[in-house]
Design an enzyme around this catalytic site. Structure first.
Site, PDB file in Angstrom:
ATOM      1  N   SER A  55      13.850  16.128  40.046  1.00 60.79           N
ATOM      2  CA  SER A  55      14.143  17.033  38.903  1.00 60.79           C
ATOM      3  C   SER A  55      12.761  18.151  38.972  1.00 60.79           C
ATOM      4  O   SER A  55      12.692  19.093  38.274  1.00 60.79           O
ATOM      5  CB  SER A  55      14.096  16.461  37.408  1.00 60.79           C
ATOM      6  OG  SER A  55      12.766  15.584  37.580  1.00 60.79           O
ATOM      7  N   THR A 187      38.948  47.228  10.101  1.00 65.60           N
ATOM      8  CA  THR A 187      39.395  45.863  10.155  1.00 65.60           C
ATOM      9  C   THR A 187      40.472  46.085  11.080  1.00 65.60           C
ATOM     10  O   THR A 187      41.104  46.889  11.437  1.00 65.60           O
ATOM     11  CB  THR A 187      40.047  45.416   8.794  1.00 65.60           C
ATOM     12  OG1 THR A 187      40.899  46.198   8.269  1.00 65.60           O
ATOM     13  CG2 THR A 187      38.955  45.341   7.716  1.00 65.60           C
ATOM     14  N   HIS A 188      40.482  44.825  12.011  1.00 67.32           N
ATOM     15  CA  HIS A 188      41.638  45.099  13.125  1.00 67.32           C
ATOM     16  C   HIS A 188      41.111  46.279  14.148  1.00 67.32           C
ATOM     17  O   HIS A 188      42.147  46.739  14.870  1.00 67.32           O
ATOM     18  CB  HIS A 188      43.064  44.997  12.783  1.00 67.32           C
ATOM     19  CG  HIS A 188      43.515  44.221  11.644  1.00 67.32           C
ATOM     20  ND1 HIS A 188      43.911  43.162  11.783  1.00 67.32           N
ATOM     21  CD2 HIS A 188      43.297  44.377  10.257  1.00 67.32           C
ATOM     22  CE1 HIS A 188      44.209  42.304  10.611  1.00 67.32           C
ATOM     23  NE2 HIS A 188      43.779  43.268   9.532  1.00 67.32           N
ATOM     24  N   SER A 309      26.800  55.923  37.561  1.00 65.18           N
ATOM     25  CA  SER A 309      27.677  55.471  38.517  1.00 65.18           C
ATOM     26  C   SER A 309      27.331  55.900  39.784  1.00 65.18           C
ATOM     27  O   SER A 309      26.863  57.073  39.727  1.00 65.18           O
ATOM     28  CB  SER A 309      29.092  55.727  38.012  1.00 65.18           C
ATOM     29  OG  SER A 309      29.859  55.695  39.101  1.00 65.18           O
ATOM     30  N   LYS A 315      29.200  59.419  34.285  1.00 67.21           N
ATOM     31  CA  LYS A 315      29.097  58.070  33.707  1.00 67.21           C
ATOM     32  C   LYS A 315      27.519  57.894  33.095  1.00 67.21           C
ATOM     33  O   LYS A 315      26.678  58.188  33.653  1.00 67.21           O
ATOM     34  CB  LYS A 315      29.437  57.016  34.704  1.00 67.21           C
ATOM     35  CG  LYS A 315      30.973  57.006  35.103  1.00 67.21           C
ATOM     36  CD  LYS A 315      31.781  56.569  33.979  1.00 67.21           C
ATOM     37  CE  LYS A 315      31.852  55.219  33.705  1.00 67.21           C
ATOM     38  NZ  LYS A 315      32.205  54.604  34.720  1.00 67.21           N
ATOM     39  N   GLU A 322      26.337  45.352  27.871  1.00 64.48           N
ATOM     40  CA  GLU A 322      27.582  44.418  28.563  1.00 64.48           C
ATOM     41  C   GLU A 322      26.820  43.167  29.136  1.00 64.48           C
ATOM     42  O   GLU A 322      27.579  42.208  28.993  1.00 64.48           O
ATOM     43  CB  GLU A 322      28.409  45.101  29.839  1.00 64.48           C
ATOM     44  CG  GLU A 322      28.910  46.442  29.223  1.00 64.48           C
ATOM     45  CD  GLU A 322      29.077  47.325  30.557  1.00 64.48           C
ATOM     46  OE1 GLU A 322      30.203  46.952  31.219  1.00 64.48           O
ATOM     47  OE2 GLU A 322      28.601  48.335  30.808  1.00 64.48           O
ATOM     48  N   TYR A 349      18.322   4.867  27.904  1.00 63.93           N
ATOM     49  CA  TYR A 349      18.144   6.291  29.074  1.00 63.93           C
ATOM     50  C   TYR A 349      19.311   5.900  30.199  1.00 63.93           C
ATOM     51  O   TYR A 349      19.458   4.947  30.685  1.00 63.93           O
ATOM     52  CB  TYR A 349      16.981   6.255  29.590  1.00 63.93           C
ATOM     53  CG  TYR A 349      16.417   7.290  30.585  1.00 63.93           C
ATOM     54  CD1 TYR A 349      16.536   8.741  30.213  1.00 63.93           C
ATOM     55  CD2 TYR A 349      16.570   6.940  31.893  1.00 63.93           C
ATOM     56  CE1 TYR A 349      16.224   9.646  31.078  1.00 63.93           C
ATOM     57  CE2 TYR A 349      16.812   8.085  32.931  1.00 63.93           C
ATOM     58  CZ  TYR A 349      16.318   9.271  32.457  1.00 63.93           C
ATOM     59  OH  TYR A 349      15.962  10.142  33.619  1.00 63.93           O
TER      60      TYR A 349
HETATM   61  N1  ARG Z   1      12.855  12.982  35.737  1.00 63.68           N
HETATM   62  C1  ARG Z   1      13.490  12.211  34.751  1.00 63.68           C
HETATM   63  C2  ARG Z   1      14.200  12.942  33.760  1.00 63.68           C
HETATM   64  O1  ARG Z   1      14.320  14.265  33.621  1.00 63.68           O
HETATM   65  C3  ARG Z   1      12.502  11.243  34.145  1.00 63.68           C
HETATM   66  C4  ARG Z   1      12.709  10.259  33.427  1.00 63.68           C
HETATM   67  C5  ARG Z   1      13.111   9.101  34.672  1.00 63.68           C
HETATM   68  N2  ARG Z   1      13.300   7.764  34.008  1.00 63.68           N
HETATM   69  C6  ARG Z   1      13.851   6.866  34.917  1.00 63.68           C
HETATM   70  N3  ARG Z   1      13.978   5.795  34.359  1.00 63.68           N
HETATM   71  N4  ARG Z   1      14.064   7.140  36.192  1.00 63.68           N
HETATM   72  O2  ARG Z   1      15.049  12.256  33.022  1.00 63.68           O
END
Ligand code: ARG
Length: 490
Positions: A55, A187-188, A309, A315, A322, A349
């Site tokens: 991560s 409205t509408h 444009s 334009k 947008e 977890y």
């Molecule tokens: N990179 C993990 C997360 O963002 C951290 C926690 C990881 N914990 C584990 N038991 N592998 O959730």
């Protein structure tokens, strides 16, 4: 690193730890990864395992929060005697040096070290030795990531809250400027009754005030500290969780270790608040798009907020509006995405929860940018007040005023007044005039008791001035409310 550029995945059972000296970079990193948690592992993870597991590509955004959390944890471990004063000091100095390196762009984030927590801890240990290895006492990445992420979302809330306040200030300022300028109210998307441009802008101030309220609620519930819940069950070390909670600005420690490491409500509440606010911004953006279209010409955006444009020289495209309208899609997607990740996860977890960060980071960025763009356009836009006034009077916008006059002066039941007014609108339409263009005789042909005083209520100015009910569009109301908002916002 994109997966496609990686060497082919090894077959199951094929070890990656090389016996020879000619190890690839990936293999070296595998060996390194094992040092963090690999006591019982003989081989490093496959390339694809690393790729899906890591991560660091996105959670590096939380490096400040991770360092804050580690500092608080180390100080507390020192207080309870798990770390010596020298160790706490060394950890503090090491973290300072790491922070300086990251700030200066000198820190190499390693994919093999998976996430921000292990990247920082590994570097700390490299720098200060054993004291670094003791930092993880009584803590797990599960409570660490929950803490870091709460801190990140809390910081984001504070930033977004002041951005919303800024947009409200811009809207209220413009509302005061145009408190008495009529425009058609719809409205509408059909002309309904005249309102003032200021009143219309203040409607968005109300929405944004509620958006801030949602953020404040989210912040209040978020503000408990998971640190010290450890992996899921708590810890046998005599941690002072109140001390770390206080040090990190939390109101108190979380009360249940299982809940603490597996709760992502705070992220979902944040995304829900983001989705609702983005929806509000999108509605205003859509109105800006409509208002600056050629058939409407209600407002003009300067060159600073329009694009040209490449083929049609005439334009002026409201691209920023947008894009604010469009970004709502990704913010809403982030909410639905994370709800879907979380649904059905057993306690506590699970690695699924690592998928919590990207939607939150992305939504926070999109929201912040949308607020900046909307604020810019609100300050930039120049309403064409003459055109707004003219359009406010078209489409029989004062028909309700006529019906109300019939009720008030002739004591007609409202339904009967509605009917008479409908017939008068039909007459006016047939003759190609507005209601004030009918003669008294024509009026009396539908209802003989109508007198000339009816014409007093048929002008746009009279219509808006009469809407003095609390929250109504009368210019005096609008001016007062704009001023009130500006004094509240400071
Ligand atoms: N990179 C993990 C997360 O963002 C951290 C926690 C990881 N914990 C584990 N038991 N592998 O959730």
């Amino acid at each position: 690193m994109p997966l496609v550029s990686q060497p082919p995945n090894p077959r199951p059972g094929e070890g990656q730890r090389p016996a020879d000296a000619a190890r690839t970079d990936d293999q070296k990193r595998n060996a390194e990864a094992n040092m963090q948690w690999g006591g019982r592992f003989a081989a490093g993870p496959s390339v694809v395992m690393q790729e899906i597991n890591a991560s660091i590509g996105f959670d590096r955004k939380m490096w400040r929060q991770d360092i804050r959390g580690s500092r608080a944890h180390a100080a507390m471990l020192g207080r309870i005697g798990v770390l010596s004063a020298e160790e706490v000091q060394a950890i503090g100095a090491g973290l300072d040096a790491i922070a300086a390196d990251i700030e200066a762009g000198l820190f190499t984030f390693e994919t093999a070290l998976e996430d921000i927590h292990m990247n920082i801890e590994a570097r700390l240990t490299e720098r200060i030795g054993d004291a670094g290895r003791r930092l993880h006492t009584g803590r797990s990445r599960n409570d660490q990531v929950a803490t870091d992420f709460r801190l990140w979302v809390r910081d984001a809330i504070d930033g977004l809250d002041s951005q919303i306040e800024e947009v409200m200030r811009a809207l209220a300022t413009r509302a005061g400027e145009f408190a008495a300028d009529p425009m058609p109210g719809f409205t509408h998307l059909q002309t309904a009754q005249p309102v003032t441009f200021g009143h219309h802008l203040l409607a968005y101030v109300e929405m944004l005030a509620r958006d801030r309220g949602r953020l404040a609620d989210c912040r209040r519930r978020l503000n408990e500290c998971p640190l010290g819940s450890a992996a899921l069950a708590g810890t046998s070390f005599p941690l002072d969780r109140h001390m770390t909670a206080r040090a990190l600005g939390f109101d108190q420690p979380t009360a249940n270790s299982l809940d603490a490491v597996s709760d992502r409500d705070f992220a979902l509440e944040f995304l829900a608040a983001a989705a609702i606010s983005a929806m509000h911004l999108s509605r205003l953006a859509e109105e800006i798009v409509i208002w600056c279209s050629a058939p409407y010409r209600f407002i003009r955006l300067s060159d600073a907020f329009t694009t040209g444009s490449s083929i049609m020289p005439q334009k002026r495209n409201p691209d920023a509006a947008e894009l604010v309208r469009a970004k709502t899609g990704r913010v809403t997607g982030a909410l639905v995405g994370l709800l879907t990740v979380m649904k059905g996860l057993p306690l506590a977890y699970a690695k699924d929860m690592q998928e919590d960060k990207e939607p939150v980071f992305d939504a926070a960025d999109a929201w912040a940018l949308s607020l900046a763009a909307i604020g810019g356009m609100v300050r930039d836009m120049a309403p064409d007040t003459a055109r707004l006034r003219e359009m406010a009077g078209s489409g029989f916008a004062t028909a309700t005023d006529l019906a109300d006059w019939l009720v008030r002066v002739l004591n007609l039941p409202f339904r009967a007044a509605h009917h008479v007014t409908g017939r008068l609108v039909a007459r006016a339409e047939a003759r190609g005039v507005d209601l004030a263009g009918l003669t008294l005789a024509e009026m009396q042909a539908e209802e003989p008791r109508i007198t000339a005083s009816v014409f007093d209520v048929l002008s746009v100015e009279a219509s808006v001035a009469s809407r003095t009910s609390y929250g109504g569009t009368a210019p005096e109301n609008v001016a007062r409310q704009a001023a009130q908002w500006l004094s509240v916002l400071g």
